[in-house]
Design a protein around this motif. Structure first.
Motif, PDB file in Angstrom:
ATOM      1  N   LEU A 109      38.003  68.533  -8.020  1.00  0.00           N
ATOM      2  CA  LEU A 109      37.277  68.857  -6.807  1.00  0.00           C
ATOM      3  C   LEU A 109      35.776  68.641  -6.928  1.00  0.00           C
ATOM      4  O   LEU A 109      35.007  69.131  -6.108  1.00  0.00           O
ATOM      5  CB  LEU A 109      37.565  70.309  -6.414  1.00  0.00           C
ATOM      6  N   GLY A 110      35.356  67.920  -7.961  1.00  0.00           N
ATOM      7  CA  GLY A 110      33.934  67.650  -8.125  1.00  0.00           C
ATOM      8  C   GLY A 110      33.152  68.816  -8.674  1.00  0.00           C
ATOM      9  O   GLY A 110      31.925  68.763  -8.746  1.00  0.00           O
ATOM     10  N   VAL A 111      33.849  69.901  -9.067  1.00  0.00           N
ATOM     11  CA  VAL A 111      33.150  71.095  -9.534  1.00  0.00           C
ATOM     12  C   VAL A 111      32.432  70.808 -10.848  1.00  0.00           C
ATOM     13  O   VAL A 111      31.245  71.120 -11.011  1.00  0.00           O
ATOM     14  CB  VAL A 111      34.137  72.262  -9.695  1.00  0.00           C
ATOM     15  N   SER A 112      33.145  70.218 -11.803  1.00  0.00           N
ATOM     16  CA  SER A 112      32.518  69.902 -13.079  1.00  0.00           C
ATOM     17  C   SER A 112      31.394  68.884 -12.912  1.00  0.00           C
ATOM     18  O   SER A 112      30.347  68.983 -13.563  1.00  0.00           O
ATOM     19  CB  SER A 112      33.566  69.368 -14.063  1.00  0.00           C
ATOM     20  N   SER A 113      31.603  67.911 -12.036  1.00  0.00           N
ATOM     21  CA  SER A 113      30.561  66.903 -11.805  1.00  0.00           C
ATOM     22  C   SER A 113      29.329  67.526 -11.167  1.00  0.00           C
ATOM     23  O   SER A 113      28.189  67.168 -11.504  1.00  0.00           O
ATOM     24  CB  SER A 113      31.106  65.784 -10.913  1.00  0.00           C
ATOM     25  N   GLY A 114      29.525  68.454 -10.238  1.00  0.00           N
ATOM     26  CA  GLY A 114      28.400  69.151  -9.642  1.00  0.00           C
ATOM     27  C   GLY A 114      27.630  69.963 -10.667  1.00  0.00           C
ATOM     28  O   GLY A 114      26.387  69.960 -10.682  1.00  0.00           O
ATOM     29  N   ALA A 115      28.364  70.662 -11.527  1.00  0.00           N
ATOM     30  CA  ALA A 115      27.712  71.409 -12.601  1.00  0.00           C
ATOM     31  C   ALA A 115      26.964  70.461 -13.532  1.00  0.00           C
ATOM     32  O   ALA A 115      25.878  70.798 -14.032  1.00  0.00           O
ATOM     33  CB  ALA A 115      28.750  72.213 -13.378  1.00  0.00           C
ATOM     34  N   SER A 116      27.521  69.283 -13.779  1.00  0.00           N
ATOM     35  CA  SER A 116      26.862  68.313 -14.649  1.00  0.00           C
ATOM     36  C   SER A 116      25.542  67.839 -14.057  1.00  0.00           C
ATOM     37  O   SER A 116      24.544  67.702 -14.774  1.00  0.00           O
ATOM     38  CB  SER A 116      27.792  67.106 -14.887  1.00  0.00           C
ATOM     39  N   VAL A 117      25.521  67.587 -12.752  1.00  0.00           N
ATOM     40  CA  VAL A 117      24.278  67.154 -12.113  1.00  0.00           C
ATOM     41  C   VAL A 117      23.203  68.227 -12.259  1.00  0.00           C
ATOM     42  O   VAL A 117      22.045  67.938 -12.596  1.00  0.00           O
ATOM     43  CB  VAL A 117      24.514  66.829 -10.627  1.00  0.00           C
ATOM     44  N   GLY A 118      23.573  69.493 -12.039  1.00  0.00           N
ATOM     45  CA  GLY A 118      22.608  70.571 -12.175  1.00  0.00           C
ATOM     46  C   GLY A 118      22.074  70.696 -13.591  1.00  0.00           C
ATOM     47  O   GLY A 118      20.855  70.803 -13.809  1.00  0.00           O
ATOM     48  N   ALA A 119      22.996  70.653 -14.573  1.00  0.00           N
ATOM     49  CA  ALA A 119      22.575  70.813 -15.962  1.00  0.00           C
ATOM     50  C   ALA A 119      21.780  69.606 -16.461  1.00  0.00           C
ATOM     51  O   ALA A 119      20.770  69.763 -17.161  1.00  0.00           O
ATOM     52  CB  ALA A 119      23.810  71.021 -16.843  1.00  0.00           C
ATOM     53  N   VAL A 120      22.201  68.398 -16.095  1.00  0.00           N
ATOM     54  CA  VAL A 120      21.485  67.193 -16.523  1.00  0.00           C
ATOM     55  C   VAL A 120      20.085  67.167 -15.913  1.00  0.00           C
ATOM     56  O   VAL A 120      19.125  66.718 -16.557  1.00  0.00           O
ATOM     57  CB  VAL A 120      22.287  65.929 -16.147  1.00  0.00           C
ATOM     58  N   SER A 121      19.937  67.661 -14.688  1.00  0.00           N
ATOM     59  CA  SER A 121      18.607  67.719 -14.068  1.00  0.00           C
ATOM     60  C   SER A 121      17.670  68.593 -14.888  1.00  0.00           C
ATOM     61  O   SER A 121      16.494  68.248 -15.088  1.00  0.00           O
ATOM     62  CB  SER A 121      18.721  68.267 -12.641  1.00  0.00           C
ATOM     63  N   VAL A 122      18.191  69.713 -15.391  1.00  0.00           N
ATOM     64  CA  VAL A 122      17.369  70.595 -16.218  1.00  0.00           C
ATOM     65  C   VAL A 122      16.992  69.904 -17.521  1.00  0.00           C
ATOM     66  O   VAL A 122      15.837  69.956 -17.966  1.00  0.00           O
ATOM     67  CB  VAL A 122      18.117  71.917 -16.509  1.00  0.00           C
ATOM     68  N   LEU A 123      17.959  69.220 -18.137  1.00  0.00           N
ATOM     69  CA  LEU A 123      17.717  68.576 -19.423  1.00  0.00           C
ATOM     70  C   LEU A 123      16.760  67.387 -19.293  1.00  0.00           C
ATOM     71  O   LEU A 123      15.862  67.199 -20.122  1.00  0.00           O
ATOM     72  CB  LEU A 123      19.040  68.108 -20.033  1.00  0.00           C
ATOM     73  N   LEU A 176      29.017  62.316  -7.717  1.00  0.00           N
ATOM     74  CA  LEU A 176      28.175  63.183  -8.553  1.00  0.00           C
ATOM     75  C   LEU A 176      28.124  62.686  -9.997  1.00  0.00           C
ATOM     76  O   LEU A 176      27.092  62.819 -10.661  1.00  0.00           O
ATOM     77  CB  LEU A 176      28.691  64.615  -8.492  1.00  0.00           C
ATOM     78  N   SER A 177      29.213  62.132 -10.498  1.00  0.00           N
ATOM     79  CA  SER A 177      29.186  61.546 -11.842  1.00  0.00           C
ATOM     80  C   SER A 177      28.211  60.384 -11.898  1.00  0.00           C
ATOM     81  O   SER A 177      27.473  60.215 -12.886  1.00  0.00           O
ATOM     82  CB  SER A 177      30.588  61.075 -12.241  1.00  0.00           C
ATOM     83  N   GLY A 273      29.204  71.687 -21.703  1.00  0.00           N
ATOM     84  CA  GLY A 273      29.274  70.331 -21.194  1.00  0.00           C
ATOM     85  C   GLY A 273      30.627  70.087 -20.535  1.00  0.00           C
ATOM     86  O   GLY A 273      31.445  71.000 -20.381  1.00  0.00           O
ATOM     87  N   ALA A 274      30.853  68.853 -20.144  1.00  0.00           N
ATOM     88  CA  ALA A 274      32.090  68.497 -19.452  1.00  0.00           C
ATOM     89  C   ALA A 274      33.194  68.225 -20.469  1.00  0.00           C
ATOM     90  O   ALA A 274      33.148  67.243 -21.200  1.00  0.00           O
ATOM     91  CB  ALA A 274      31.870  67.275 -18.564  1.00  0.00           C
ATOM     92  N   ILE A 275      34.195  69.101 -20.510  1.00  0.00           N
ATOM     93  CA  ILE A 275      35.340  68.951 -21.413  1.00  0.00           C
ATOM     94  C   ILE A 275      36.590  68.802 -20.557  1.00  0.00           C
ATOM     95  O   ILE A 275      36.951  69.715 -19.811  1.00  0.00           O
ATOM     96  CB  ILE A 275      35.467  70.165 -22.353  1.00  0.00           C
TER      97      ILE A 275
END
Length: 348
Positions: A109-123, A176-177, A273-275
């Motif tokens: 459902l794009g949940v992990s990808s959405g979380a990845s965008v948020g975390a990658v933006s911080v990094l 999002l990926s 991270g994305a597992i």
């Protein structure tokens, strides 16, 4: 839908399965703490753990360095692996019931990808408005935003069908990926880029005690809530119309559970991270053993997911030591073929 409802195998009773899974978890924890650049005997590992629970439980016969290795280096990582594995497996089982799709997992459902965008933006951009909590907060906001977007894209005429939900989720996940990858490749700082890439591949390196508590609380509370709504989840397996005829407000229930799953996945992805594949494969294995009743399946899925990720992380840090493989790569290498085997087994 038939893949969600395998017949229970008569030879495997629930207490036996839970006992075996607890034994597997204890063995995985012992092996993961004992193995490393400084190998430790299993008996000494448990003696150190018991001594820290209460000094009278074990007499200290080990060096202070070994106790530090166990309590401050390996135990936090093992516990975080257990929390992440259990959380991903439980979220996968819940999503498979919510969307009535046996291929559903946190990636769907794009949940992990959405979380990845948020975390990658911080990094990548070095955003640190909330200090140490910046990454978890950004990951949660990204996960929730992605889920809200998918939810509204899937609604038509005030209703939301499973097919539209899955299609919207897959499309959102791909977009999002791509956004996360774009942020990485356009970064001018190679150190931030490398950190973001390794995070996207999934890993538990550098775990400290401060990283364990937030996802542990989120997974524990989320799992308890899911256990409390086991009956509505079971009703959804019979179909939306059947569940509605028995008094369940399907759309409101599904929306509430989606927010809960987003909270769990957001906090999990922020630290690991994305597992992939944990939330996809573990529920199927449990259903093959004890059936699809969520009152029984959710605790078993949590135990199996925890054991699986502990062992996967153990291989990740010891297979080519002193180098470390991102654990997300190993879960994909193991989970992909295993899921194909499960599909062939079900078809036969």
């Amino acid at each position: 839908m038939a893949a969600l409802l395998p017949a229970r195998r008569p030879g495997l009773r629930y207490p036996i399965v839970i006992g075996l899974l607890l034994a597997l978890l204890a063995g995985a924890v012992t092996a993961a703490i004992a193995a490393g650049s400084v190998p430790l005997p299993a008996g000494q590992v448990w003696a150190i753990l018991l001594h820290n629970v209460h000094p009278a439980l074990a007499e200290p016969t080990w060096t202070a360095a070994r106790e530090t290795i166990v309590m401050d280096v390996r135990l936090p990582r093992v516990l975080l692996a257990a929390v992440v594995g259990a959380g991903l497996a439980v979220c996968g089982m819940a999503l498979q019931a919510l969307v009535r799709n046996p291929l559903a997992d946190p990636m769907l459902l794009g949940v992990s990808s959405g979380a990845s965008v948020g975390a990658v933006s911080v990094l990548v951009f070095g955003l640190g408005f909330f200090g140490a909590f910046s990454l978890p907060i950004a990951a949660f906001v990204g996960a929730l935003a992605a889920l809200v977007a998918v939810y509204f894209l899937a609604r038509q005429g005030g209703r939301m069908t499973t097919v539209r939900l899955v299609l919207a989720g897959v499309a959102m996940a791909e977009v999002l990926s791509a956004v996360a990858s774009f942020l990485v490749v356009t970064s001018n700082d190679p150190h931030k880029t490398q950190a973001a890439v390794r995070w996207m591949l999934g890993g538990l390196a550098g775990t400290t005690w401060t990283m364990v508590w937030i996802p542990a609380v989120a997974v524990l509370v989320g799992t308890v809530v899911l256990l409390g709504v086991s009956r509505p989840l079971n009703l959804l397996l019979a179909g939306e119309e059947a569940a509605a005829s028995l008094g369940l407000d399907v759309h409101r229930f599904r929306a509430a559970l989606f927010v809960l799953v987003a909270m769990m996945i957001g906090t999990i992805v922020a630290v690991s991270g994305a597992i992939g594949f944990v939330g996809l494969v573990m529920p199927h294995v449990v259903r093959l053993m004890i059936g699809a009743d969520h009152r029984r399946a959710l605790p078993a899925t949590a135990l199996l997911g925890a054991s699986f990720l502990i062992l996967a992380d153990l291989l990740a840090r010891t297979l080519i030591a002193p180098e470390e493989i991102p654990v997300g790569i190993l879960t994909a290498l193991v989970g992909g073929p295993f899921f194909l085997w499960l599909m062939r087994r079900r078809s036969k």
